[in-house]
Write a protein that holds these residues in place. Sequence first.
Motif, PDB file in Angstrom:
ATOM      1  N   GLU A 313     131.978  67.510 168.337  1.00 53.37           N
ATOM      2  CA  GLU A 313     131.188  66.698 168.699  1.00 53.37           C
ATOM      3  C   GLU A 313     129.848  67.611 168.006  1.00 53.37           C
ATOM      4  O   GLU A 313     128.860  66.806 168.146  1.00 53.37           O
ATOM      5  CB  GLU A 313     131.140  66.468 169.533  1.00 53.37           C
ATOM      6  N   LYS A 314     129.486  68.224 169.096  1.00 52.49           N
ATOM      7  CA  LYS A 314     128.240  68.808 169.077  1.00 52.49           C
ATOM      8  C   LYS A 314     127.761  69.679 167.835  1.00 52.49           C
ATOM      9  O   LYS A 314     126.386  69.948 168.165  1.00 52.49           O
ATOM     10  CB  LYS A 314     127.843  70.000 170.586  1.00 52.49           C
ATOM     11  N   HIS A 318     124.287  68.905 163.846  1.00 48.40           N
ATOM     12  CA  HIS A 318     123.859  70.035 163.245  1.00 48.40           C
ATOM     13  C   HIS A 318     124.239  69.759 161.235  1.00 48.40           C
ATOM     14  O   HIS A 318     123.901  70.660 160.986  1.00 48.40           O
ATOM     15  CB  HIS A 318     124.271  71.108 163.013  1.00 48.40           C
ATOM     16  N   LYS A 319     124.958  68.664 161.378  1.00 48.13           N
ATOM     17  CA  LYS A 319     125.777  68.218 159.774  1.00 48.13           C
ATOM     18  C   LYS A 319     127.005  69.368 159.557  1.00 48.13           C
ATOM     19  O   LYS A 319     127.018  70.171 158.393  1.00 48.13           O
ATOM     20  CB  LYS A 319     124.394  68.411 158.684  1.00 48.13           C
ATOM     21  N   ILE A 320     127.786  69.763 160.979  1.00 43.91           N
ATOM     22  CA  ILE A 320     128.546  71.482 160.670  1.00 43.91           C
ATOM     23  C   ILE A 320     129.896  70.463 160.998  1.00 43.91           C
ATOM     24  O   ILE A 320     129.616  69.936 161.887  1.00 43.91           O
ATOM     25  CB  ILE A 320     127.915  72.384 161.675  1.00 43.91           C
ATOM     26  N   ILE A 321     130.795  70.759 160.457  1.00 37.62           N
ATOM     27  CA  ILE A 321     131.986  70.536 160.972  1.00 37.62           C
ATOM     28  C   ILE A 321     133.083  71.667 161.061  1.00 37.62           C
ATOM     29  O   ILE A 321     133.226  72.291 160.179  1.00 37.62           O
ATOM     30  CB  ILE A 321     132.655  69.321 159.611  1.00 37.62           C
ATOM     31  N   ILE A 322     133.736  72.082 162.179  1.00 39.10           N
ATOM     32  CA  ILE A 322     134.699  72.685 162.509  1.00 39.10           C
ATOM     33  C   ILE A 322     136.086  72.225 162.515  1.00 39.10           C
ATOM     34  O   ILE A 322     136.062  71.056 162.771  1.00 39.10           O
ATOM     35  CB  ILE A 322     134.056  73.626 163.187  1.00 39.10           C
ATOM     36  N   ARG A 323     137.525  73.096 162.369  1.00 33.51           N
ATOM     37  CA  ARG A 323     138.506  72.479 163.049  1.00 33.51           C
ATOM     38  C   ARG A 323     138.459  72.399 164.257  1.00 33.51           C
ATOM     39  O   ARG A 323     139.122  74.075 164.794  1.00 33.51           O
ATOM     40  CB  ARG A 323     139.761  72.935 161.978  1.00 33.51           C
ATOM     41  N   ASP A 324     139.123  71.816 164.969  1.00 35.77           N
ATOM     42  CA  ASP A 324     139.526  71.511 166.447  1.00 35.77           C
ATOM     43  C   ASP A 324     141.249  71.508 166.296  1.00 35.77           C
ATOM     44  O   ASP A 324     141.679  71.074 165.632  1.00 35.77           O
ATOM     45  CB  ASP A 324     139.372  70.317 167.200  1.00 35.77           C
ATOM     46  N   CYS A 325     141.698  72.938 166.872  1.00 36.59           N
ATOM     47  CA  CYS A 325     142.756  73.621 166.782  1.00 36.59           C
ATOM     48  C   CYS A 325     143.851  73.011 167.754  1.00 36.59           C
ATOM     49  O   CYS A 325     144.774  73.104 168.296  1.00 36.59           O
ATOM     50  CB  CYS A 325     143.159  74.460 166.320  1.00 36.59           C
ATOM     51  N   LYS A 351     123.961  80.615 164.405  1.00 38.93           N
ATOM     52  CA  LYS A 351     123.065  80.217 164.662  1.00 38.93           C
ATOM     53  C   LYS A 351     123.427  78.719 165.825  1.00 38.93           C
ATOM     54  O   LYS A 351     123.052  78.967 166.841  1.00 38.93           O
ATOM     55  CB  LYS A 351     121.826  79.276 164.310  1.00 38.93           C
ATOM     56  N   SER A 352     124.059  77.917 165.094  1.00 39.06           N
ATOM     57  CA  SER A 352     124.155  76.903 165.991  1.00 39.06           C
ATOM     58  C   SER A 352     125.120  76.777 167.257  1.00 39.06           C
ATOM     59  O   SER A 352     125.003  76.846 168.583  1.00 39.06           O
ATOM     60  CB  SER A 352     125.216  75.789 164.604  1.00 39.06           C
ATOM     61  N   LEU A 353     126.489  78.213 166.792  1.00 37.87           N
ATOM     62  CA  LEU A 353     127.465  78.111 168.003  1.00 37.87           C
ATOM     63  C   LEU A 353     126.194  78.111 168.960  1.00 37.87           C
ATOM     64  O   LEU A 353     126.921  78.207 170.170  1.00 37.87           O
ATOM     65  CB  LEU A 353     128.221  78.557 166.684  1.00 37.87           C
ATOM     66  N   ASN A 354     125.668  79.303 168.901  1.00 37.48           N
ATOM     67  CA  ASN A 354     124.756  79.991 170.006  1.00 37.48           C
ATOM     68  C   ASN A 354     124.381  79.636 170.513  1.00 37.48           C
ATOM     69  O   ASN A 354     124.109  79.647 171.754  1.00 37.48           O
ATOM     70  CB  ASN A 354     124.270  81.723 168.755  1.00 37.48           C
ATOM     71  N   THR A 355     123.715  78.157 170.418  1.00 43.07           N
ATOM     72  CA  THR A 355     122.764  77.883 170.626  1.00 43.07           C
ATOM     73  C   THR A 355     123.926  76.418 171.572  1.00 43.07           C
ATOM     74  O   THR A 355     123.533  75.949 172.511  1.00 43.07           O
ATOM     75  CB  THR A 355     122.373  76.611 169.755  1.00 43.07           C
ATOM     76  N   ILE A 356     124.451  75.837 170.984  1.00 40.38           N
ATOM     77  CA  ILE A 356     125.858  75.388 171.749  1.00 40.38           C
ATOM     78  C   ILE A 356     126.281  75.976 172.574  1.00 40.38           C
ATOM     79  O   ILE A 356     126.553  75.296 174.190  1.00 40.38           O
ATOM     80  CB  ILE A 356     126.695  74.631 171.304  1.00 40.38           C
ATOM     81  N   LEU A 357     126.488  77.370 172.714  1.00 37.01           N
ATOM     82  CA  LEU A 357     126.607  78.209 174.178  1.00 37.01           C
ATOM     83  C   LEU A 357     126.736  78.661 175.101  1.00 37.01           C
ATOM     84  O   LEU A 357     127.320  78.572 176.350  1.00 37.01           O
ATOM     85  CB  LEU A 357     128.188  79.329 173.697  1.00 37.01           C
TER      86      LEU A 357
END
Length: 358
Positions: A313-314, A318-325, A351-357
């Motif tokens: 959701e975060k 960023h207009k990025i979609i990942i797969r919730d497993c 870059k986006s994952l680094n910001t969120i984590l």
Amino acid sequence: MSINHGANLYDLSKKYGFSKDEFLDFSSNINPFGASTLAKETVINNIDQVSIYPDPNYINLKNSISNYCNCLQQNIILGSGATELISSFIKTINPTNALLLSPAYSEYEKELSKINCKIDKYYSKPENNFKIDVANLINTVNKNNYQLIIICNPSNPTGFTFTNTEIECLLKSTNAFVMVDETYIEFTDNAKFSSTKLVDNYNNLFVIRGTSKFFSTPGIRLGYGLISNENVKNSINSNLDLWNINILASLMGEVMFKDSDFIDNTVKVMTDQRTLLLKELKKLKDLKVYDSQGNFILCEITSKALTASEIREKLIPHKIIIRDCSSFDGLGEYFFRVCILKPEDNQLLLKSLNTILK
């Protein structure tokens, strides 16, 4: 598309106000570089063939697949996508018990349930980095006299892959039918991992492939199965519709399996990007990243500070979609999968994952 098969870009576009073309869809494991140019040009140059029926024997298409897979032409079954072949094979052999290597694609269990087959699951586990010992698997199969073993190779979503030597050992050491779904095998080293060259010599092997992922053609619905067992092959063929592959799919298939430049370039770029993405993801805080031979990478959030759903959701703004497993049996709410896209897209994901984590 249901939640179990990735993102529905149409629904997300409506909900968040983005054009579906703006999204970077890391949940969809399709070759991001699109289809073979030669194959597309063939369709354009032969568009008038939509006014004729396809060859009912699909000789040219089967020749192309035969050379590509290094197997006999008579051992090829054509289907409208891989899912149709999964269903046809399971209905034909009609096993009373089956072993499903899990976590796995949900359609296998769905099709087994339709025939009231007893389903046992052989789980690969995160504490073993999702690796499976083939000797232990063989012992399990023989101990329980399973009639069918279903393997996705590389495994989706874990990325673990049996070598063809290990698959051959399984074929030699058990009496079960072995169905190997090679939907993602072409993204890796075919010579080491693909089982297509075993088909002509083992009548208990059924290899399934599609063109949706590697060849980036989900819209033409072209799949194929490889099997040398005459009884099973004839039974499946007798239940297929005449002209079950449309003329455009046939034309594309005749060309794209021969397009060595497209094939070699895709393998090189995707392999390089997988290596890079694995390396960089492993640097991110609170992630355990599992090695993969597919065009996707499974990640586990070790801190438990966020769930995979929350990270997903975060990333959407960023207009990025990942797969919730979490929908994969055997995985939980802290696992997510990312697919490999173009180099610049992969960098934006990092870059986006680094910001969120953080």
